[in-house]
Write a protein that holds these residues in place. Structure first.
Motif, PDB file in Angstrom:
ATOM      1  N   PHE A   1       0.849  -1.185   0.000  1.00 56.80           N
ATOM      2  CA  PHE A   1       0.000   0.000   0.000  1.00 56.80           C
ATOM      3  C   PHE A   1       0.884   1.235   0.000  1.00 56.80           C
ATOM      4  CE2 PHE A   1      -2.401  -3.358   2.027  1.00 56.80           C
ATOM      5  CZ  PHE A   1      -3.614  -3.285   1.376  1.00 56.80           C
ATOM      6  N   ARG A   2       0.315   2.324  -0.411  1.00 59.12           N
ATOM      7  CA  ARG A   2       0.982   3.620  -0.348  1.00 59.12           C
ATOM      8  C   ARG A   2      -0.044   4.616   0.162  1.00 59.12           C
ATOM      9  NH1 ARG A   2      -1.126   6.579  -4.294  1.00 59.12           N
ATOM     10  NH2 ARG A   2      -1.971   5.548  -6.114  1.00 59.12           N
ATOM     11  N   TYR A   3       0.455   5.706   0.696  1.00 55.96           N
ATOM     12  CA  TYR A   3      -0.475   6.754   1.107  1.00 55.96           C
ATOM     13  C   TYR A   3      -1.085   7.381  -0.141  1.00 55.96           C
ATOM     14  CZ  TYR A   3       1.371   6.482   5.832  1.00 55.96           C
ATOM     15  OH  TYR A   3       1.740   6.042   7.080  1.00 55.96           O
ATOM     16  N   ALA A   4      -2.340   7.746  -0.059  1.00 60.36           N
ATOM     17  CA  ALA A   4      -3.007   8.419  -1.178  1.00 60.36           C
ATOM     18  C   ALA A   4      -2.339   9.778  -1.392  1.00 60.36           C
ATOM     19  CB  ALA A   4      -4.488   8.591  -0.881  1.00 60.36           C
ATOM     20  N   SER A   5      -2.477  10.305  -2.568  1.00 58.20           N
ATOM     21  CA  SER A   5      -1.803  11.560  -2.905  1.00 58.20           C
ATOM     22  C   SER A   5      -2.359  12.757  -2.148  1.00 58.20           C
ATOM     23  CB  SER A   5      -1.895  11.809  -4.407  1.00 58.20           C
ATOM     24  OG  SER A   5      -3.250  11.850  -4.798  1.00 58.20           O
ATOM     25  N   THR A   6      -3.537  12.610  -1.566  1.00 58.79           N
ATOM     26  CA  THR A   6      -4.163  13.756  -0.904  1.00 58.79           C
ATOM     27  C   THR A   6      -3.831  13.875   0.586  1.00 58.79           C
ATOM     28  OG1 THR A   6      -6.150  12.450  -0.530  1.00 58.79           O
ATOM     29  CG2 THR A   6      -6.088  13.837  -2.499  1.00 58.79           C
ATOM     30  N   ASP A   7      -3.509  12.757   1.255  1.00 60.68           N
ATOM     31  CA  ASP A   7      -3.239  12.820   2.695  1.00 60.68           C
ATOM     32  C   ASP A   7      -2.494  11.578   3.156  1.00 60.68           C
ATOM     33  OD1 ASP A   7      -5.090  10.668   3.265  1.00 60.68           O
ATOM     34  OD2 ASP A   7      -6.706  12.105   3.012  1.00 60.68           O
ATOM     35  N   ASN A   8      -2.147  11.540   4.450  1.00 67.75           N
ATOM     36  CA  ASN A   8      -1.473  10.389   5.055  1.00 67.75           C
ATOM     37  C   ASN A   8      -2.440   9.519   5.849  1.00 67.75           C
ATOM     38  OD1 ASN A   8       0.986  10.954   4.012  1.00 67.75           O
ATOM     39  ND2 ASN A   8       1.917  11.648   5.920  1.00 67.75           N
ATOM     40  N   LEU A   9      -3.722   9.695   5.636  1.00 69.09           N
ATOM     41  CA  LEU A   9      -4.728   8.909   6.344  1.00 69.09           C
ATOM     42  C   LEU A   9      -5.380   7.869   5.450  1.00 69.09           C
ATOM     43  CD1 LEU A   9      -6.455  11.826   8.272  1.00 69.09           C
ATOM     44  CD2 LEU A   9      -4.744  10.231   9.136  1.00 69.09           C
ATOM     45  N   THR A  10      -5.242   8.027   4.156  1.00 68.87           N
ATOM     46  CA  THR A  10      -5.888   7.147   3.193  1.00 68.87           C
ATOM     47  C   THR A  10      -4.842   6.307   2.480  1.00 68.87           C
ATOM     48  OG1 THR A  10      -7.513   8.896   2.841  1.00 68.87           O
ATOM     49  CG2 THR A  10      -7.501   7.089   1.256  1.00 68.87           C
ATOM     50  N   TYR A  11      -5.120   5.020   2.359  1.00 75.97           N
ATOM     51  CA  TYR A  11      -4.206   4.123   1.654  1.00 75.97           C
ATOM     52  C   TYR A  11      -4.726   3.839   0.249  1.00 75.97           C
ATOM     53  CZ  TYR A  11      -1.840   2.908   6.024  1.00 75.97           C
ATOM     54  OH  TYR A  11      -1.131   2.946   7.187  1.00 75.97           O
ATOM     55  N   ALA A  12      -3.799   3.567  -0.632  1.00 78.53           N
ATOM     56  CA  ALA A  12      -4.121   3.127  -1.986  1.00 78.53           C
ATOM     57  C   ALA A  12      -3.248   1.916  -2.286  1.00 78.53           C
ATOM     58  CB  ALA A  12      -3.845   4.243  -2.986  1.00 78.53           C
ATOM     59  N   LEU A  13      -3.672   1.086  -3.211  1.00 81.23           N
ATOM     60  CA  LEU A  13      -2.869  -0.072  -3.595  1.00 81.23           C
ATOM     61  C   LEU A  13      -1.594   0.403  -4.279  1.00 81.23           C
ATOM     62  CD1 LEU A  13      -5.577  -2.461  -5.053  1.00 81.23           C
ATOM     63  CD2 LEU A  13      -4.642  -2.423  -2.753  1.00 81.23           C
ATOM     64  N   SER A  14      -0.513  -0.247  -3.968  1.00 78.19           N
ATOM     65  CA  SER A  14       0.760   0.094  -4.593  1.00 78.19           C
ATOM     66  C   SER A  14       0.914  -0.701  -5.884  1.00 78.19           C
ATOM     67  CB  SER A  14       1.915  -0.236  -3.649  1.00 78.19           C
ATOM     68  OG  SER A  14       3.148  -0.095  -4.317  1.00 78.19           O
ATOM     69  N   THR A  15       1.392  -0.057  -6.901  1.00 78.70           N
ATOM     70  CA  THR A  15       1.635  -0.752  -8.167  1.00 78.70           C
ATOM     71  C   THR A  15       2.917  -1.585  -8.110  1.00 78.70           C
ATOM     72  OG1 THR A  15       2.774   1.196  -9.011  1.00 78.70           O
ATOM     73  CG2 THR A  15       0.417   0.980  -9.526  1.00 78.70           C
ATOM     74  N   LEU A  16       3.695  -1.443  -7.030  1.00 78.65           N
ATOM     75  CA  LEU A  16       4.942  -2.198  -6.881  1.00 78.65           C
ATOM     76  C   LEU A  16       4.732  -3.621  -6.368  1.00 78.65           C
ATOM     77  CD1 LEU A  16       7.157   0.535  -5.177  1.00 78.65           C
ATOM     78  CD2 LEU A  16       7.183  -0.167  -7.574  1.00 78.65           C
ATOM     79  N   ALA A  17       3.617  -3.891  -5.732  1.00 75.65           N
ATOM     80  CA  ALA A  17       3.404  -5.180  -5.072  1.00 75.65           C
ATOM     81  C   ALA A  17       3.608  -6.381  -5.988  1.00 75.65           C
ATOM     82  CB  ALA A  17       2.033  -5.228  -4.421  1.00 75.65           C
ATOM     83  N   PRO A  18       3.009  -6.439  -7.182  1.00 75.05           N
ATOM     84  CA  PRO A  18       3.243  -7.610  -8.042  1.00 75.05           C
ATOM     85  C   PRO A  18       4.710  -7.783  -8.428  1.00 75.05           C
ATOM     86  CG  PRO A  18       1.339  -6.378  -8.801  1.00 75.05           C
ATOM     87  CD  PRO A  18       2.012  -5.538  -7.758  1.00 75.05           C
ATOM     88  N   THR A  19       5.421  -6.679  -8.581  1.00 72.58           N
ATOM     89  CA  THR A  19       6.848  -6.762  -8.916  1.00 72.58           C
ATOM     90  C   THR A  19       7.653  -7.247  -7.718  1.00 72.58           C
ATOM     91  OG1 THR A  19       6.570  -4.910 -10.434  1.00 72.58           O
ATOM     92  CG2 THR A  19       8.816  -5.437  -9.784  1.00 72.58           C
ATOM     93  N   LEU A  20       7.334  -6.751  -6.538  1.00 75.44           N
ATOM     94  CA  LEU A  20       8.077  -7.119  -5.328  1.00 75.44           C
ATOM     95  C   LEU A  20       7.815  -8.550  -4.884  1.00 75.44           C
ATOM     96  CD1 LEU A  20       7.572  -3.879  -3.209  1.00 75.44           C
ATOM     97  CD2 LEU A  20       9.691  -4.648  -4.284  1.00 75.44           C
ATOM     98  N   TYR A  21       6.568  -8.987  -4.982  1.00 74.28           N
ATOM     99  CA  TYR A  21       6.166 -10.263  -4.396  1.00 74.28           C
ATOM    100  C   TYR A  21       5.742 -11.316  -5.407  1.00 74.28           C
ATOM    101  CZ  TYR A  21       6.047  -7.451  -0.163  1.00 74.28           C
ATOM    102  OH  TYR A  21       6.394  -6.632   0.872  1.00 74.28           O
ATOM    103  N   GLY A  22       5.558 -10.925  -6.637  1.00 74.67           N
ATOM    104  CA  GLY A  22       4.966 -11.833  -7.616  1.00 74.67           C
ATOM    105  C   GLY A  22       3.454 -11.677  -7.553  1.00 74.67           C
TER     106      GLY A  22
END
Length: 121
Positions: free
Chosen positions: A84-105
């Protein structure tokens, strides 16, 4: 003392074949937790669970389970883990990270996201 005896009786009342025993290692917590958690079968997620940390004697009267779920949530939702990554608007909202499939398969990332989804559901 009476409360502890009552908890033991309650815990022992659940048949062994119905309980799910979850044993994890602190130094490889997420990996051992995912290996120990039941797979996608929903029925297993509704059974009685007993948690333990490898090499740490404890009676799971709720505290060990609470620590397990707290650690799992903290570690899965930690932005540095790459799921997950923080949403672009604040540090309270999470968004899915596009790195996860690369990092973990793709398959392992999907399993991590399923577990994270069950945590918040």
């Amino acid at each position: 003392e009476q409360r502890l005896a009552a908890m033991r009786i309650k815990r022992e009342a659940v048949p062994r074949d119905v309980r799910v025993d979850i044993v994890v290692k602190r130094d490889r917590f997420v990996e051992t937790a995912l290996a120990a958690l039941p797979s996608a079968r929903r029925g297993k997620w509704r059974e009685a669970w007993r948690f333990a940390f490898d090499g740490e004697p404890a009676l799971d009267a709720g505290g060990v389970a609470r620590e397990f779920w707290t650690l799992l949530a903290e570690q899965l939702f930690e932005p540095d883990r790459g799921l997950f990554r923080y949403a672009s608007t604040d540090n309270l909202t999470y968004a899915l990270s596009t790195l996860a499939p690369t990092l973990y398969g793709v398959d392992f990332a999907a399993r991590l996201y399923r577990v994270a989804g069950r945590l918040v559901a």
